[in-house]
Design a protein around this motif. Structure first.
Motif, PDB file in Angstrom:
ATOM      1  N   LYS A 296      60.968   8.851 -19.907  1.00 12.23           N
ATOM      2  CA  LYS A 296      61.767   8.374 -18.772  1.00 12.23           C
ATOM      3  C   LYS A 296      63.242   8.210 -19.143  1.00 12.23           C
ATOM      4  O   LYS A 296      64.075   7.960 -18.271  1.00 12.23           O
ATOM      5  CB  LYS A 296      61.210   7.045 -18.261  1.00 12.23           C
ATOM      6  CG  LYS A 296      59.870   7.175 -17.542  1.00 12.23           C
ATOM      7  CD  LYS A 296      59.379   5.847 -17.013  1.00 12.23           C
ATOM      8  CE  LYS A 296      58.162   6.007 -16.117  1.00 12.23           C
ATOM      9  NZ  LYS A 296      57.009   6.594 -16.763  1.00 12.23           N
TER      10      LYS A 296
ATOM     11  N   ASN B 220      67.826  13.888 -17.158  1.00 13.29           N
ATOM     12  CA  ASN B 220      67.294  14.651 -16.025  1.00 13.29           C
ATOM     13  C   ASN B 220      65.791  14.456 -15.851  1.00 13.29           C
ATOM     14  O   ASN B 220      65.106  15.343 -15.320  1.00 13.29           O
ATOM     15  CB  ASN B 220      67.604  16.144 -16.217  1.00 13.29           C
ATOM     16  CG  ASN B 220      69.082  16.424 -16.358  1.00 13.29           C
ATOM     17  OD1 ASN B 220      69.888  15.948 -15.564  1.00 13.29           O
ATOM     18  ND2 ASN B 220      69.454  17.185 -17.380  1.00 13.29           N
ATOM     19  N   ALA B 221      65.283  13.306 -16.307  1.00 11.59           N
ATOM     20  CA  ALA B 221      63.829  13.094 -16.342  1.00 11.59           C
ATOM     21  C   ALA B 221      63.167  13.315 -14.983  1.00 11.59           C
ATOM     22  O   ALA B 221      62.057  13.858 -14.903  1.00 11.59           O
ATOM     23  CB  ALA B 221      63.520  11.694 -16.854  1.00 11.59           C
ATOM     24  N   ASP B 222      63.836  12.919 -13.893  1.00  9.22           N
ATOM     25  CA  ASP B 222      63.227  13.041 -12.564  1.00  9.22           C
ATOM     26  C   ASP B 222      63.149  14.485 -12.078  1.00  9.22           C
ATOM     27  O   ASP B 222      62.483  14.768 -11.080  1.00  9.22           O
ATOM     28  CB  ASP B 222      64.024  12.210 -11.552  1.00  9.22           C
ATOM     29  CG  ASP B 222      63.903  10.715 -11.812  1.00  9.22           C
ATOM     30  OD1 ASP B 222      62.897  10.318 -12.417  1.00  9.22           O
ATOM     31  OD2 ASP B 222      64.819   9.964 -11.426  1.00  9.22           O
ATOM     32  N   HIS B 223      63.835  15.384 -12.766  1.00  8.70           N
ATOM     33  CA  HIS B 223      63.882  16.775 -12.305  1.00  8.70           C
ATOM     34  C   HIS B 223      63.275  17.755 -13.310  1.00  8.70           C
ATOM     35  O   HIS B 223      63.359  18.965 -13.102  1.00  8.70           O
ATOM     36  CB  HIS B 223      65.332  17.187 -12.024  1.00  8.70           C
ATOM     37  CG  HIS B 223      66.079  16.196 -11.186  1.00  8.70           C
ATOM     38  ND1 HIS B 223      65.715  15.886  -9.899  1.00  8.70           N
ATOM     39  CD2 HIS B 223      67.164  15.415 -11.464  1.00  8.70           C
ATOM     40  CE1 HIS B 223      66.539  14.976  -9.406  1.00  8.70           C
ATOM     41  NE2 HIS B 223      67.425  14.673 -10.333  1.00  8.70           N
TER      42      HIS B 223
ATOM     43  N   GLN C 122      63.901  22.847 -14.864  1.00  8.54           N
ATOM     44  CA  GLN C 122      64.665  21.744 -14.289  1.00  8.54           C
ATOM     45  C   GLN C 122      64.988  22.106 -12.842  1.00  8.54           C
ATOM     46  O   GLN C 122      65.655  23.107 -12.578  1.00  8.54           O
ATOM     47  CB  GLN C 122      65.957  21.518 -15.088  1.00  8.54           C
ATOM     48  CG  GLN C 122      66.843  20.415 -14.520  1.00  8.54           C
ATOM     49  CD  GLN C 122      68.159  20.309 -15.263  1.00  8.54           C
ATOM     50  OE1 GLN C 122      68.295  20.816 -16.384  1.00  8.54           O
ATOM     51  NE2 GLN C 122      69.134  19.659 -14.658  1.00  8.54           N
TER      52      GLN C 122
ATOM     53  N   PRO D 173      68.307  18.660  -7.703  1.00  8.42           N
ATOM     54  CA  PRO D 173      67.986  17.404  -6.994  1.00  8.42           C
ATOM     55  C   PRO D 173      67.612  17.658  -5.537  1.00  8.42           C
ATOM     56  O   PRO D 173      68.232  18.478  -4.859  1.00  8.42           O
ATOM     57  CB  PRO D 173      69.288  16.595  -7.115  1.00  8.42           C
ATOM     58  CG  PRO D 173      69.957  17.136  -8.338  1.00  8.42           C
ATOM     59  CD  PRO D 173      69.616  18.592  -8.386  1.00  8.42           C
TER      60      PRO D 173
ATOM     61  N   ARG E  81      58.751  19.360  -4.866  1.00 13.94           N
ATOM     62  CA  ARG E  81      57.943  20.018  -5.900  1.00 13.94           C
ATOM     63  C   ARG E  81      56.753  20.770  -5.306  1.00 13.94           C
ATOM     64  O   ARG E  81      56.463  21.902  -5.695  1.00 13.94           O
ATOM     65  CB  ARG E  81      57.455  18.972  -6.907  1.00 13.94           C
ATOM     66  CG  ARG E  81      56.464  19.505  -7.928  1.00 13.94           C
ATOM     67  CD  ARG E  81      56.211  18.493  -9.028  1.00 13.94           C
ATOM     68  NE  ARG E  81      55.667  17.249  -8.501  1.00 13.94           N
ATOM     69  CZ  ARG E  81      54.368  16.953  -8.443  1.00 13.94           C
ATOM     70  NH1 ARG E  81      53.483  17.828  -8.865  1.00 13.94           N
ATOM     71  NH2 ARG E  81      53.959  15.787  -7.977  1.00 13.94           N
TER      72      ARG E  81
ATOM     73  N   PRO F  39      55.302  16.734 -13.760  1.00 15.58           N
ATOM     74  CA  PRO F  39      56.485  15.950 -14.137  1.00 15.58           C
ATOM     75  C   PRO F  39      56.447  15.592 -15.616  1.00 15.58           C
ATOM     76  O   PRO F  39      55.391  15.238 -16.156  1.00 15.58           O
ATOM     77  CB  PRO F  39      56.371  14.693 -13.263  1.00 15.58           C
ATOM     78  CG  PRO F  39      55.542  15.121 -12.090  1.00 15.58           C
ATOM     79  CD  PRO F  39      54.563  16.121 -12.637  1.00 15.58           C
TER      80      PRO F  39
ATOM     81  N   GLN G 146      57.368  13.065 -17.040  1.00 13.34           N
ATOM     82  CA  GLN G 146      56.983  11.668 -17.238  1.00 13.34           C
ATOM     83  C   GLN G 146      55.466  11.466 -17.223  1.00 13.34           C
ATOM     84  O   GLN G 146      54.985  10.407 -17.633  1.00 13.34           O
ATOM     85  CB  GLN G 146      57.636  10.796 -16.167  1.00 13.34           C
ATOM     86  CG  GLN G 146      59.163  10.862 -16.192  1.00 13.34           C
ATOM     87  CD  GLN G 146      59.794  10.195 -14.988  1.00 13.34           C
ATOM     88  OE1 GLN G 146      59.109   9.632 -14.145  1.00 13.34           O
ATOM     89  NE2 GLN G 146      61.107  10.256 -14.900  1.00 13.34           N
ATOM     90  N   ASP G 147      54.722  12.453 -16.751  1.00 11.62           N
ATOM     91  CA  ASP G 147      53.257  12.343 -16.699  1.00 11.62           C
ATOM     92  C   ASP G 147      52.578  12.938 -17.923  1.00 11.62           C
ATOM     93  O   ASP G 147      51.367  12.779 -18.095  1.00 11.62           O
ATOM     94  CB  ASP G 147      52.708  13.055 -15.453  1.00 11.62           C
ATOM     95  CG  ASP G 147      53.156  12.392 -14.158  1.00 11.62           C
ATOM     96  OD1 ASP G 147      53.702  11.276 -14.224  1.00 11.62           O
ATOM     97  OD2 ASP G 147      52.963  12.996 -13.084  1.00 11.62           O
TER      98      ASP G 147
END
Length: 796
Positions: free
Chosen positions: A47, A51-54, A224, A227, A231, A260, A262-263
């Protein structure tokens, strides 16, 4: 301020009750803090990237009938094609975690093994890596370009200019060492990441086009997204595009999804050195919350007992004009103080326990350390709020008693509904304790089963030398080791127990269900593999050196057929009932059937397995069967042979039984944690019963005195009070057992081979609970029964 002084004075005056309350709450608080610190750390992985969210990993979904699975790797250069087709993709790169073996300088006799990422230069922008020295984007051709982190530089090249420095590999998998050139120094990568590494090997993009026939080599690839890109919509467009990209006659079409970043830690989709387990995390959170609930119930009971002792004082305050809300506020202030003191004590326990927890799990909770101050402030705030919520019940209970009854100490006038609530609380306490104990017994039994169940092979005193390339300078390493005194057998293979399929895998049609497929694992080993691992022959013969050569087939038939051994279950599953004839689906001629053996952990079901005769002259791992008592001597002798013959290689040694035991480290740690949870649950539950029995004794002091005057013995009085708690404990067992059965059964479903939920789990948990409750009750009742009845009757 005056109310604060009165509350503090009351806490100090009633030291016995205060310490019991503070002890129970502190244990519950500190356990929750430690568990939630671990959970926060576990859920912080990946996290911290800018650019973790993308960022997403491309996952391959194979939906072949009977073999539905997901893979973390996908066809080489798929991401390269995608960025050209879809404007929603901003960047892409192949990023693979590897183990690199390096010699920091030419005179080093020892090599080092470090975690590395292998990728293209795009990784620098995708992960927003901070560069400290050099310009690694300008690749030096002909050598592998290394980007090292600050910690690595300070350890091996302190005060040196490392840009342009060439170091050598000690890679066990290559024939000759290769050169690496350092082209940059970066800031340390986050520890709480699945992309944790000390170096990044920057390599050119693989020059391989994406195949149009639905096949190819695999690599781990990330994209990547820009924004705001949905998905799910992109996944649908990606899969639709890929179907059109393939040749029209392609039979099997693979699909993909975007996972993602993060998963990935909780869902690694394969064996991963850096991974978590969401189910285990949830179990620990659940148990910690249950223990905390027990602590709170314990507080309610004991606090009510302590308040009963000063009931007259409180109701004199009421007679003098205090309203019920004022009485509740006064008692709540005392509750808040107790919770605050307990919270402060738990912080001390947390600070001490955190280092022990880090030592136990084997790594630092770095992220928790960075947010420790706001975390602890939030905890103090929450503890005060919980104190308000929990303290309201006893305050409301006591303030509702009639002042006339309170002044006469007629506590038996407490409404039946309120007594019933207390019985519910104590039953809940013991129900939770029983659930935790049954959980402990289940995990411990499963661990014992996995560690003692027969594997189908003899692994004791078998030494494994990790897979390495032997090169051309020495092909008789097996003979050198075999000549050592104390070596009973030596085998060279492309497989080690615990890794499942070691050579290749093939998919064949299930003869019992033609609509489904079966995957067959192929293990490659020389003719001594069965002897070294003690694999037993059931029918036919074992492999011989003559089996190394491919069997020549007749005209028009496929070549490359091997003689092989198959396991009993494989023979049954595939309908192999005759030896010495060709089975075309597998391209093998079975010459022997052997007993089943576990090539992986008990979490996974045994898969159909075939052993092919392969003479691994050039590379492989070495399995050595050592005579009893010769283990250390052989280890030293073999190490000398390997180091003398391959001074430039990093070669590792492990005992096979230790490798297999390592598979169950998670369960071992779960057992140790559940022992702690169970001990705390029982201890706090015992404190809860202490509170309830003390309250009963306060209410029935006169009755005990009269009974003793009339001739009742200590045993009679003990039996009188024990009867109620036996009923409560029995009710707790009745409630807890179905709940514990359900969760134990769900946990065991993770193991293909498990002990099942046994009846004696519940008997043992019930016996432990009965024992603890009866000991606790009788300690209090016997003490009360031994007191002089004159004193209690005089007070009345």
């Amino acid at each position: 301020m005056n109310s604060f002084k009165l509350a503090l004075r009351s806490i100090i005056k009633n030291r016995q009750y205060t310490w019991i309350n503070v002890l129970g709450l502190s244990m519950g608080f500190s356990l929750c803090l430690l568990v939630f610190a671990l959970v926060i750390e576990e859920n912080s992985y990946d996290k911290s990237w800018k650019n973790a969210d993308h960022l997403f990993r491309i996952v391959t979904m194979d939906s072949t009938a009977g073999l539905e699975r997901q893979m973390s790797r996908t066809f080489v250069n798929l991401s390269t094609e995608l960025i050209q087709v879809f404007p929603e993709i901003q960047n892409e790169a192949r990023i693979e975690s590897r183990k690199y073996y390096l010699k920091p300088n030419a005179i080093s006799t020892q090599s080092i093994g470090i975690q590395a990422l292998e990728s293209e230069t795009n990784i620098l922008d995708m992960l927003s890596i901070k560069l400290l020295e050099g310009n690694p984007k300008q690749l030096v051709h002909g050598k592998t370009n290394l980007l090292i982190d600050k910690k690595f530089k300070e350890k091996y090249f302190k005060n040196e200019n490392v840009i342009g420095k060439v170091i050598q590999s000690a890679d066990p998998y290559t024939d000759q060492p290769s050169d690496y050139i350092i082209t940059g120094v970066m800031d340390n990568l986050p520890y709480n990441s699945t992309l944790r590494a000390s170096v990044i090997a920057l390599v050119p993009k693989i020059s391989m086009e994406l195949s149009k026939d639905g096949s190819g080599y695999y690599s781990e690839q990330f994209v990547q997204l820009k924004p705001g890109t949905p998905r799910v919509d992109l996944e649908q467009k990606l899969n639709h595009w890929y179907k059109g990209y393939l040749s029209p006659n392609t039979k099997h079409v693979t699909s993909f999804r975007l996972q993602p970043i993060q998963d990935i830690y909780m869902e690694p989709l394969g064996s991963a050195e850096i991974s978590g387990n969401q189910k285990t995390t949830n179990i620990f959170v659940g148990v910690a919350v249950l223990v905390f609930i027990i602590s709170c119930i314990n507080f309610i009971n004991i606090y009510a007992v302590r308040t009963v002792k000063k009931l007259r004082t409180l109701h004199i305050y009421k007679i003098l004009g205090a309203s019920r809300p004022q009485m509740i506020r006064r008692m709540l202030l005392e509750t808040i103080l107790l919770f605050f003191i307990s919270a402060l004590c738990s912080l001390v326990l947390f600070k001490f326990g955190l280092s022990q927890l880090e030592h136990f799990i084997g790594y630092d909770l770095a992220y928790v350390g960075s947010i420790q101050l706001p975390l602890l402030l939030a905890f103090l705030t929450i503890s005060i709020i919980i104190g308000l919520l929990i303290g309201f019940y006893p305050a409301w209970l006591i303030s509702g008693i009639k002042s006339s009854d309170a002044l006469k100490n007629k506590l038996s006038k407490i409404p039946n509904a309120e007594v019933f609530i207390k019985k519910i609380l104590i039953t809940t306490q013991f129900s939770i304790a029983i659930i935790v104990i049954i959980g402990l017994i289940t995990i411990k039994s499963q661990l014992s089963y996995m560690q003692s169940a027969p594997l189908g092979m003899k692994i004791k005193n078998v030494l494994n030398i990790d897979y390495f390339n032997k090169g051309t300078q020495n092909t008789n390493i097996k003979d050198q080791i075999g000549q050592l005194t104390g070596v009973e057998s030596v085998s060279v293979a492309a497989w080690t127990p615990t890794i499942g399929s070691g050579y290749l895998a093939k998919t064949v049609v299930d003869k019992d269900d033609p609509g489904k497929n079966i995957q067959v694992s192929f293990i490659g080993g020389d003719v001594d593999l069965s002897k070294t691992l003690g694999i037993q022959l059931v029918k036919g013969r074992l492999l011989t050196p003559e089996d190394y050569t491919h069997v020549e087939m007749g005209a028009g038939e496929d070549g490359g057929v091997n003689n092989a051994l198959v396991t009993e279950s494989t023979a049954r599953k595939l309908g192999i009932d005759k030896l010495g004839i060709l089975y075309k689906d597998l391209q093998i001629i079975p010459v022997g059937i052997i007993k089943d053996f576990h090539s992986e952990s008990f979490r996974l079901k045994m898969v159909p397995t075939v052993i092919l005769a392969k003479d691994f002259n050039g590379s492989g791992n070495i399995l050595i069967k050592v005579a009893e008592g010769q283990e250390q001597q052989i280890l030293r002798s073999v190490s000398k042979i390997i180091q003398r013959t391959y001074p430039d290689k990093h070669v590792s040694f492990q005992w096979i039984d230790e490798l297999i035991a390592k598979q169950y480290e998670k369960e071992n740690k779960q057992v140790q944690l559940f022992i702690l949870f169970s001990a705390l649950a029982l201890l706090i539950s015992a404190l809860g019963i202490t509170g309830l029995i003390m309250q009963n004794l306060e209410q029935r002091t006169k009755e005990i005195g009269i009974r003793k005057v009339l001739g009742a013995t200590v045993l009679d009085i003990s039996h009188l009070f024990s009867k109620d708690y036996l009923i409560l404990t029995s009710l707790a067992i009745f409630i807890a057992c179905p709940i514990a059965w359900y969760f134990s059964k769900k946990w065991l479903e993770d193991y293909a081979y498990n002990v099942g939920v046994q009846w004696w789990f519940f008997i043992l948990a019930a016996a432990a609970t009965f024992l603890i409750s009866m000991i606790t009750v009788n300690i209090q009742t016997i003490r009360a029964a031994l007191s002089n009845p004159v004193d209690s009757l005089r007070n009345e």
